[in-house]
Design an enzyme around this catalytic site. Sequence first.
Site, PDB file in Angstrom:
ATOM      1  N   HIS A  26      42.611  25.470  56.915  1.00 23.28           N
ATOM      2  CA  HIS A  26      43.627  26.361  57.486  1.00 23.28           C
ATOM      3  C   HIS A  26      43.209  27.825  57.363  1.00 23.28           C
ATOM      4  CE1 HIS A  26      46.447  23.121  58.001  1.00 23.28           C
ATOM      5  NE2 HIS A  26      46.597  22.895  56.716  1.00 23.28           N
ATOM      6  N   HIS A  58      40.987  21.184  52.232  1.00 19.03           N
ATOM      7  CA  HIS A  58      42.049  21.081  53.244  1.00 19.03           C
ATOM      8  C   HIS A  58      42.609  22.468  53.550  1.00 19.03           C
ATOM      9  CE1 HIS A  58      45.761  19.308  55.128  1.00 19.03           C
ATOM     10  NE2 HIS A  58      46.259  20.457  54.701  1.00 19.03           N
ATOM     11  N   GLU A  59      42.893  23.223  52.490  1.00 19.37           N
ATOM     12  CA  GLU A  59      43.446  24.565  52.697  1.00 19.37           C
ATOM     13  C   GLU A  59      42.421  25.518  53.293  1.00 19.37           C
ATOM     14  OE1 GLU A  59      46.521  24.919  52.622  1.00 19.37           O
ATOM     15  OE2 GLU A  59      46.875  22.963  51.686  1.00 19.37           O
TER      16      GLU A  59
END
Length: 450
Positions: free
Chosen positions: A29, A25-26
């Site tokens: 980003h 998920h990170e």
Amino acid sequence: MDHALAYTAGVLAMVVGIAVSIALHEVGHLVPAKRFGVRVTQYMVGFGPTLWSRRRGETEYGVKAIPLGGYIRMIGMFPPRPGTPAGMVGSASSNPIASMVEQARAESLEELRPGDEKRTFYGLSVPKKLVIMLGGPVMNLLIAVVLLTVVVSGFGVPTLTTQVQTVSRCVLPVDAPADAECSPSDPAAPAAAAGLRPGDTLLAIGGVPTPTWDAVSEQIRLSGGRRVDVRVERDGRELTLQATPIVADVIARDEDGLPVEEADGSFATVRAGFLGVSPVQATVRQPLTSVPGQVADAVVGTVGVVARLPQYMVGVGQAAFGGGERDPDGPVSVVGVGRFAGEVAALEDPAGEFGLRERVAQILAILAGLNVALFVFNLIPLLPLDGGHVAGALWEGTKKTWARARNLPDPGPVDVAKALPVAYGVAVVLLGMAVVLIYADVVNPIRLTG
């Protein structure tokens, strides 16, 4: 495998899956942020004290002690206060909320170094901000798609086939107990009278092909009181039998094939054709074309849970502190998800029908559901969630579009820092919900095995 060892293995497998999901998920980003030139100072999995970290280039990568999320730290998340030069901090205020906002803004701007003016998050265009903030949730959606593809098209899903498992000898009342025996007064079941046998595969009923069990059920229901041809495959050859399904009270089913319950908990019934056969359930690989529908159903179902989250949390609180029953369709914490995995891994199966393959598929399905939940939950348009930053970027784009349409000056970036009091409030609420869910999953958990 020993029960305790299998349970622990299931829990550990889920812990690893959750950690990988958070880390990716990170990454969703991190990659676009670096691609767009934003200086990222930290990439962390977890919160709290740092357990391990290593600096690569200008970014510190690490793992923290509390595995309940993660974050990347980008410079310039909050723009300078309007009227204040870039890199400068606004004046202090006697208003405690305003002071809190200015303190956060100051801490954000302290990270700016000479030459960083064009490497801030707030200086990006609206589309780039959206790509960065949507990158995390979209990554979770992609993980869910991959996992569901593996489960559905790789391992397969339990499916009612058109092969006959049992043939009823007689017609029993719809409310008869499951272990009821036939009596001489009970009429013979049409399937038995027609010569159907366990192991037969139903190919067509009344001239209508029946490639699925749903098609079989539909044709049986429509054929009540009529003599129809039943084409079957038996021992590698096709046979055509004649049967007359009787019209009887049968359990009503919804569009998903599930029994319809009355208000008193009993099953609703309808008058329809009855043949007297039951299907073999087998694990069947589904085509890739079925995956989008599976993902869409999972997303829609999760949106429904999130929309009713306040209502669900009331029930969770009552179950945690008042001994009430947990709603099996309600939310769970990471502790609950871990327990699910442990139960699946340690499930006793004397018949040998739920082996390693089925256990792995079930754990992957649970992890896929968790990633769908992360995708949906992170899109809630409230800070500090990703959806809050997405909402801020969309509002910024709206303001800039309006200004261009009216030949007005560029309004500049939206001052997300002003929403920090709301973000802190939301964070407190989310933390409180997490604590209640974890406590409930310890003292009154939802169990997959009853």
